[in-house]
Design a protein around this motif. Sequence first.
Motif, PDB file in Angstrom:
ATOM      1  N   GLY A   1       0.792  -1.226   0.000  1.00 47.79           N
ATOM      2  CA  GLY A   1       0.000   0.000   0.000  1.00 47.79           C
ATOM      3  C   GLY A   1       0.822   1.273   0.000  1.00 47.79           C
ATOM      4  N   TRP A   2       2.138   1.136  -0.109  1.00 46.89           N
ATOM      5  CA  TRP A   2       3.052   2.282  -0.146  1.00 46.89           C
ATOM      6  C   TRP A   2       3.747   2.347  -1.508  1.00 46.89           C
ATOM      7  CZ3 TRP A   2       4.420   5.645   4.002  1.00 46.89           C
ATOM      8  CH2 TRP A   2       3.755   5.365   5.194  1.00 46.89           C
ATOM      9  N   GLU A   3       3.987   3.546  -1.979  1.00 52.11           N
ATOM     10  CA  GLU A   3       4.786   3.731  -3.187  1.00 52.11           C
ATOM     11  C   GLU A   3       6.248   3.808  -2.766  1.00 52.11           C
ATOM     12  OE1 GLU A   3       3.976   6.003  -7.229  1.00 52.11           O
ATOM     13  OE2 GLU A   3       4.512   7.422  -5.642  1.00 52.11           O
ATOM     14  N   MET A   4       6.996   2.755  -3.083  1.00 49.91           N
ATOM     15  CA  MET A   4       8.361   2.610  -2.594  1.00 49.91           C
ATOM     16  C   MET A   4       9.322   2.312  -3.747  1.00 49.91           C
ATOM     17  SD  MET A   4       8.150   3.042   0.687  1.00 49.91           S
ATOM     18  CE  MET A   4       9.731   2.421   1.268  1.00 49.91           C
ATOM     19  N   PRO A   5      10.598   2.691  -3.593  1.00 49.12           N
ATOM     20  CA  PRO A   5      11.582   2.393  -4.641  1.00 49.12           C
ATOM     21  C   PRO A   5      12.000   0.928  -4.617  1.00 49.12           C
ATOM     22  CG  PRO A   5      12.660   3.484  -2.804  1.00 49.12           C
ATOM     23  CD  PRO A   5      11.194   3.463  -2.473  1.00 49.12           C
ATOM     24  N   VAL A   6      11.873   0.251  -5.748  1.00 41.76           N
ATOM     25  CA  VAL A   6      12.373  -1.117  -5.842  1.00 41.76           C
ATOM     26  C   VAL A   6      13.856  -1.109  -6.196  1.00 41.76           C
ATOM     27  CG1 VAL A   6      11.762  -1.471  -8.280  1.00 41.76           C
ATOM     28  CG2 VAL A   6      11.867  -3.425  -6.717  1.00 41.76           C
ATOM     29  N   GLN A   7      14.302  -0.040  -6.899  1.00 37.82           N
ATOM     30  CA  GLN A   7      15.728   0.113  -7.182  1.00 37.82           C
ATOM     31  C   GLN A   7      16.010   1.550  -7.604  1.00 37.82           C
ATOM     32  OE1 GLN A   7      15.302  -2.807 -10.522  1.00 37.82           O
ATOM     33  NE2 GLN A   7      16.737  -1.438 -11.589  1.00 37.82           N
TER      34      GLN A   7
ATOM     35  N   THR B   1      19.502   2.172  -9.112  1.00 37.38           N
ATOM     36  CA  THR B   1      20.338   1.911 -10.300  1.00 37.38           C
ATOM     37  C   THR B   1      20.103   0.472 -10.762  1.00 37.38           C
ATOM     38  OG1 THR B   1      22.204   1.398  -8.821  1.00 37.38           O
ATOM     39  CG2 THR B   1      22.073   3.642  -9.738  1.00 37.38           C
ATOM     40  N   SER B   2      20.704  -0.488 -10.048  1.00 43.24           N
ATOM     41  CA  SER B   2      20.441  -1.903 -10.322  1.00 43.24           C
ATOM     42  C   SER B   2      20.430  -2.658  -9.007  1.00 43.24           C
ATOM     43  CB  SER B   2      21.496  -2.492 -11.258  1.00 43.24           C
ATOM     44  OG  SER B   2      22.653  -2.876 -10.549  1.00 43.24           O
ATOM     45  N   ILE B   3      19.590  -3.680  -8.932  1.00 46.54           N
ATOM     46  CA  ILE B   3      19.482  -4.466  -7.704  1.00 46.54           C
ATOM     47  C   ILE B   3      20.821  -5.101  -7.359  1.00 46.54           C
ATOM     48  CG2 ILE B   3      18.443  -6.548  -6.715  1.00 46.54           C
ATOM     49  CD1 ILE B   3      15.855  -5.802  -8.236  1.00 46.54           C
ATOM     50  N   ILE B   4      21.537  -5.588  -8.361  1.00 47.12           N
ATOM     51  CA  ILE B   4      22.826  -6.238  -8.102  1.00 47.12           C
ATOM     52  C   ILE B   4      23.833  -5.248  -7.529  1.00 47.12           C
ATOM     53  CG2 ILE B   4      24.811  -7.356  -9.195  1.00 47.12           C
ATOM     54  CD1 ILE B   4      22.862  -8.753 -11.068  1.00 47.12           C
TER      55      ILE B   4
ATOM     56  N   PHE C   1      18.561   2.448   3.150  1.00 49.98           N
ATOM     57  CA  PHE C   1      17.205   2.094   2.764  1.00 49.98           C
ATOM     58  C   PHE C   1      16.234   3.015   3.499  1.00 49.98           C
ATOM     59  CE2 PHE C   1      19.841  -1.653   2.636  1.00 49.98           C
ATOM     60  CZ  PHE C   1      19.429  -2.379   1.526  1.00 49.98           C
ATOM     61  N   ASP C   2      15.218   3.474   2.800  1.00 51.68           N
ATOM     62  CA  ASP C   2      14.097   4.163   3.432  1.00 51.68           C
ATOM     63  C   ASP C   2      13.099   3.085   3.848  1.00 51.68           C
ATOM     64  OD1 ASP C   2      11.979   5.748   4.205  1.00 51.68           O
ATOM     65  OD2 ASP C   2      11.539   6.514   2.189  1.00 51.68           O
ATOM     66  N   VAL C   3      12.924   2.894   5.151  1.00 49.05           N
ATOM     67  CA  VAL C   3      11.955   1.915   5.638  1.00 49.05           C
ATOM     68  C   VAL C   3      10.873   2.609   6.474  1.00 49.05           C
ATOM     69  CG1 VAL C   3      13.404  -0.121   5.471  1.00 49.05           C
ATOM     70  CG2 VAL C   3      13.561   1.282   7.506  1.00 49.05           C
ATOM     71  N   SER C   4      10.548   3.828   6.045  1.00 53.15           N
ATOM     72  CA  SER C   4       9.545   4.625   6.755  1.00 53.15           C
ATOM     73  C   SER C   4       8.138   4.066   6.599  1.00 53.15           C
ATOM     74  CB  SER C   4       9.577   6.068   6.253  1.00 53.15           C
ATOM     75  OG  SER C   4      10.858   6.640   6.425  1.00 53.15           O
ATOM     76  N   HIS C   5       7.969   3.081   5.716  1.00 53.79           N
ATOM     77  CA  HIS C   5       6.658   2.451   5.569  1.00 53.79           C
ATOM     78  C   HIS C   5       6.330   1.529   6.734  1.00 53.79           C
ATOM     79  CE1 HIS C   5       9.625  -0.310   4.105  1.00 53.79           C
ATOM     80  NE2 HIS C   5       8.755  -1.257   3.811  1.00 53.79           N
TER      81      HIS C   5
ATOM     82  N   LEU D   1      13.858  -1.801  -2.502  1.00 51.02           N
ATOM     83  CA  LEU D   1      13.293  -3.033  -1.957  1.00 51.02           C
ATOM     84  C   LEU D   1      13.821  -4.282  -2.648  1.00 51.02           C
ATOM     85  CD1 LEU D   1       9.577  -1.888  -1.647  1.00 51.02           C
ATOM     86  CD2 LEU D   1      11.208  -2.180   0.229  1.00 51.02           C
ATOM     87  N   GLY D   2      14.246  -4.149  -3.907  1.00 48.49           N
ATOM     88  CA  GLY D   2      14.779  -5.308  -4.618  1.00 48.49           C
ATOM     89  C   GLY D   2      16.013  -5.865  -3.936  1.00 48.49           C
ATOM     90  N   ALA D   3      16.965  -4.991  -3.621  1.00 47.80           N
ATOM     91  CA  ALA D   3      18.174  -5.432  -2.932  1.00 47.80           C
ATOM     92  C   ALA D   3      17.860  -5.883  -1.506  1.00 47.80           C
ATOM     93  CB  ALA D   3      19.202  -4.305  -2.907  1.00 47.80           C
ATOM     94  N   ARG D   4      16.910  -5.228  -0.882  1.00 45.60           N
ATOM     95  CA  ARG D   4      16.531  -5.635   0.476  1.00 45.60           C
ATOM     96  C   ARG D   4      16.039  -7.085   0.478  1.00 45.60           C
ATOM     97  NH1 ARG D   4      11.991  -4.197   4.299  1.00 45.60           N
ATOM     98  NH2 ARG D   4      12.947  -3.863   6.340  1.00 45.60           N
ATOM     99  N   ASP D   5      15.326  -7.466  -0.577  1.00 47.64           N
ATOM    100  CA  ASP D   5      14.799  -8.826  -0.649  1.00 47.64           C
ATOM    101  C   ASP D   5      15.899  -9.837  -0.923  1.00 47.64           C
ATOM    102  OD1 ASP D   5      12.449 -10.555  -0.546  1.00 47.64           O
ATOM    103  OD2 ASP D   5      12.836 -10.926  -2.665  1.00 47.64           O
ATOM    104  N   THR D   6      16.799  -9.551  -1.854  1.00 52.16           N
ATOM    105  CA  THR D   6      17.873 -10.509  -2.136  1.00 52.16           C
ATOM    106  C   THR D   6      18.820 -10.632  -0.944  1.00 52.16           C
ATOM    107  OG1 THR D   6      19.179  -8.776  -3.254  1.00 52.16           O
ATOM    108  CG2 THR D   6      17.783 -10.171  -4.637  1.00 52.16           C
ATOM    109  N   LEU D   7      19.062  -9.519  -0.256  1.00 55.50           N
ATOM    110  CA  LEU D   7      19.940  -9.543   0.918  1.00 55.50           C
ATOM    111  C   LEU D   7      19.339 -10.381   2.040  1.00 55.50           C
ATOM    112  CD1 LEU D   7      20.857  -5.777   0.785  1.00 55.50           C
ATOM    113  CD2 LEU D   7      22.570  -7.595   0.750  1.00 55.50           C
ATOM    114  N   ARG D   8      18.047 -10.171   2.311  1.00 50.80           N
ATOM    115  CA  ARG D   8      17.434 -10.902   3.441  1.00 50.80           C
ATOM    116  C   ARG D   8      17.336 -12.388   3.120  1.00 50.80           C
ATOM    117  NH1 ARG D   8      12.700 -14.094   2.596  1.00 50.80           N
ATOM    118  NH2 ARG D   8      11.806 -13.297   0.677  1.00 50.80           N
TER     119      ARG D   8
END
Length: 358
Positions: free
Chosen positions: A26-32, A34-37, A50-54, A224-231
Motif C-alpha cells: 500500500g506504499w509507493e516505494m523504490p524497488v531500485q 540503479t540496479s538491484i545487483i 534504505f528508506d523503511v519509513s513504511h 526493496l529489490g536489494a533488500r529482498d535478495t539480501l534478506r
Amino acid sequence: MMSELKKTPLNDYYREVGAKLVDFGGWEMPVQFTSIIDEHNAVREDVGIFDVSHMGEFKVTGSEAVDFLNYALTNDVSKLKVNRAQYTTICNEDGGVIDDLLIYRLDDNTFFLVPNAGNKDTDYEWLTKIDGYDVEISDESDDYAVIAIQGPNSRAMVQKHVDEDLSEMKMFDAKQNVSLAGQEVLLSQSGYTGEDGFEIYMKPDSLEELWKLFKDDGATECGLGARDTLRLEAGLPLHGQDLSPEITPIEARIGFAVNANKDKFIGSDILKDQKANGAPRRLSAFEMTGKGIPRTDYEVFDTEGNKVGYVTSGTKSPSSGKAIGFALVDTDFYEDGKEFIVKVRKREIPAQFVKNFK
C-alpha cells in the motif's frame, strides 16, 4: 476504486532521481535506484541506505504492559531489558503468524513495536481487541520516519555523526534520544540484510536531511529489490511469503521467537505442542542444481513425482550467482543435501536442500 498509495517523505526526491517505484504493502516505494545487483553488492561490501519509513510504530504503555504483551506475543517480553529489542510474532489461535515484528523496551512499562507496513492496521485492530489489561496502545506510525543503514562500513559512517560510542553496541541494542547531526533519533543496532548496521527512527521532517547526509558520505541508495535478495541470502523470512496466518513460527524455523515456558498466550496450545513434538511442515533452504530460478508458489515434488510442498521465496543470489530459495515442505521429506524437483512453469528442474546459503 483503488485507494491512493501512501508515500514516505522522500517520495518527491525519488521522482527527481528517477528511482523505479512500485506498490509495496500500500506504499509507493523504490524497488531500485540503479540496479538491484549493484545495490546488493554495496551493502555486502561497503554501505547501503534504505528508506523503511513504511514500517509501522506502536507504543504500548501501562502497569500491565508486560502481562498484556506476553499474552499477545509469542516471545517472553519479561526477559527484555530497557534499551533492548526482541524479535517476536503475533499469532492467531491456530498458531499462524499474523505478523513478525521487533519490540523495544523503552522503560519498565513502555514498549515500542515495529510491525510490517502491510500488516500495521491488522495488527493494531488485533491488539486493541484484547481485553482485560490495563494498557494503552497508540499507533504512532505517522510520527516516525526510518532509515536503515547497512553494511560492513555502516558503523564507522554513523559514528562520525554521533557523540555516543557505538563500538560496543550489539544486535538489538538501542539508544534513545541520540543527537545525530543535530536531529534527535532512536538508534537501533538492527537490520534485515545479514550485515552490521543500524535502523534510525526520527521525525519525518528530518528524513531527507539525514538521507542526503549519508548519501554524501558515500552510502549507496538501495531499494526493496536489494533488500529482498539480501534478506533471503541471510536466511531471513518475509511475511506474506515465508510467514503467514497459515504458517506457524515453528514451521517457519523461527522457533526462537516462541517461548514455550511462559503461561498461556494466543496460539500457545498448538505452538507449545509443535515446539515439543515437531511441526508437520518445515521451511527449508535450497539451491537449484539445474537451470531455472524458483519463484513464490512454484510446486515442489520428490523424484518420484509426488508433491511435497511449495516455494515460498526464491531469487538468483547476487553474491553466489546461484538460484536459491525457501520451500515449505513436509517435515518427513526434508533431509540436508536431499535432491528434489521444482516445477518452473512446465519444466521440472532439479534442486537440493542446503543448511544455509553460501
